[in-house]
Motif scaffolding. Structure first.
Motif, PDB file in Angstrom:
ATOM      1  N   ASP A 121       0.913  -1.151  -0.038  1.00  0.00           N
ATOM      2  CA  ASP A 121      -0.093  -0.057   0.086  1.00  0.00           C
ATOM      3  C   ASP A 121       1.022   1.076   0.166  1.00  0.00           C
ATOM      4  O   ASP A 121       1.538   1.348   0.926  1.00  0.00           O
ATOM      5  N   LEU A 134      -4.704   6.264  -1.716  1.00  0.00           N
ATOM      6  CA  LEU A 134      -3.848   4.870  -1.330  1.00  0.00           C
ATOM      7  C   LEU A 134      -3.866   4.031  -2.977  1.00  0.00           C
ATOM      8  O   LEU A 134      -4.988   4.072  -3.785  1.00  0.00           O
ATOM      9  N   HIS A 163      -2.574   0.656  -4.562  1.00  0.00           N
ATOM     10  CA  HIS A 163      -2.277  -0.943  -4.237  1.00  0.00           C
ATOM     11  C   HIS A 163      -1.511  -1.123  -5.241  1.00  0.00           C
ATOM     12  O   HIS A 163      -1.765  -1.124  -6.682  1.00  0.00           O
TER      13      HIS A 163
END
Length: 390
Positions: free
Chosen positions: A280, A329, A331
């Motif tokens: 992350d 955020l 990924h």
């Protein structure tokens, strides 16, 4: 036993062949029969030694060439197993025959010579059996174990070899005692009680052994896997032993964890089902910044970062709206968990450069203090009210 021993020794010492050798040597050299017997005994010992060396040469240097065309290593292990016991057997029999040829052998030795030979033969047989068991175990470890997908056999085989060796020699000792009419029933009962006492005293060791069996059979991890224990410790498994598992931490420290503890704890295995892992990446941008532009920059950085997988593809989300920033955020999936430091570092460094170049602001906490001018006749209250008067 003594009468049988004496009769056997006398039959060997009085055999026609031995008597002819003694007479011939005594007549040829003029030595007394006693010295002739001694020389013949020494000759028999030397002959036995040379025969043992010849057998060793055949088994070690000749026989391997005869079995070299076979696909299995079992025959090679069997040759190694019989080499030592066969040499000891030849020497034991040779020494026995040499002593039996002596006519003036002391009574104590003469009466117990057969008994000594019997004891030697029993332990030589035990030596041979334990070697053969070890040969089978080594064959399994070399030929069969590499073809299996379990580490149970690799860790269990050395322990099994030692257990078989101890069992064989315990049985040999009981056989020797039984041959000499010693009542071994109380001894067996004592061994049973002693075994229970040892088991109670070694509860921790046995729990670790059963923990090792559980780990090796269930296979929650294997050598080389990176795991995280319940206490948060992360490291690579370097050895799975009978008593403990050795883990090398990321800062190169060796941690030894008892198998009983590790088999009962929650474990995160970063290597299963495969080595890829998701990271992350958290970045905050200032209010008023172009979120789509910042997201596009992050995705472009991830796409050109070595180690980041294209499938699953990186994705950017708005995590939350903070007090002073819009928190993004991203990924990213990485092909190997061992890149846990390198990949995020590359992304964060490149993000700082790209955001600065494209005027995407990364804010930091700012506290604004407003000072209000005091008007005449107006008192500004303190932040902390005065303490109450008593």
């Amino acid at each position: 036993m003594a009468e049988n021993s004496t009769s056997i020794i006398n039959s060997i010492g009085n055999s026609t062949f031995i008597q002819e050798m003694e007479t011939g040597l005594s007549n040829a050299t003029g030595l007394s029969p006693t010295w002739a017997d001694l020389i013949i005994a020494i000759f028999i010992v030397i002959l036995s030694y040379l025969l043992a060396k010849a057998v060793k040469y055949f088994i070690k240097d000749v026989a391997p060439h005869l079995v070299s065309k076979t696909e299995t290593t079992l025959d090679d292990e069997i040759l190694k197993a019989i080499n030592g016991p066969l040499q000891v057997f030849i020497m034991a029999v040779g020494v026995y025959i040499a002593f039996a040829t002596l006519n003036d052998l002391p009574g104590v030795l003469s009466d117990n010579l057969v008994a000594l030979l019997t004891i030697a033969l029993v332990y030589i047989a035990a030596y041979l059996v334990s070697n053969l068991a070890t040969a089978v175990i080594n064959w399994y470890k070399n030929d069969v174990a590499p073809k299996t997908n379990s580490e149970l056999d690799d860790a269990l085989m050395p322990f099994l070899a030692k257990a078989v060796w101890m069992l064989v020699f315990i049985v040999a000792t009981l056989m020797v005692l039984a041959l000499f009419d010693v009542n071994i029933t109380p001894l067996i009962a004592t061994l049973g009680v002693g075994g229970i006492a040892v088991a109670l005293a070694a509860q921790e060791f046995l729990s670790n052994v059963f923990g090792a069996f559980a780990v090796l059979s269930d296979r929650p991890y294997k050598i080389g896997d990176r795991i995280q224990l319940a206490d948060g410790m992360v490291g690579d498994v370097v050895e799975i032993g009978i008593r403990s598992t050795r883990i090398k931490t990321l800062d190169s420290r060796l941690i030894i964890v008892p198998n009983a503890d590790i088999s009962k704890s929650n474990i995160i295995n970063y290597s299963l089902p495969d080595a890829k892992v998701r990271f992350d990446i958290k970045v905050g941008i200032a209010y008023g910044s172009d979120v789509e532009k910042a997201s596009s920059i992050l995705l472009d950085i991830a796409a050109h970062t070595e180690g980041v997988l294209k499938d699953p593809a990186p994705k950017v989300y708005i995590k939350d709206l903070g007090d002073f920033s819009i928190n993004l955020l991203m990924h990213v999936w990485v092909k190997d968990y061992k890149l846990s430091w390198e990949v995020p570092d590359r992304i964060y460094r490149e993000t700082l450069k790209r955001f600065a170049a494209e005027n995407v602001e990364i804010p930091f906490p700012v506290t604004t203090v407003l000072l209000k001018m005091q008007q005449p006749g107006v008192t500004v209250e303190a932040l902390n009210p005065p303490a109450a008067k008593r």
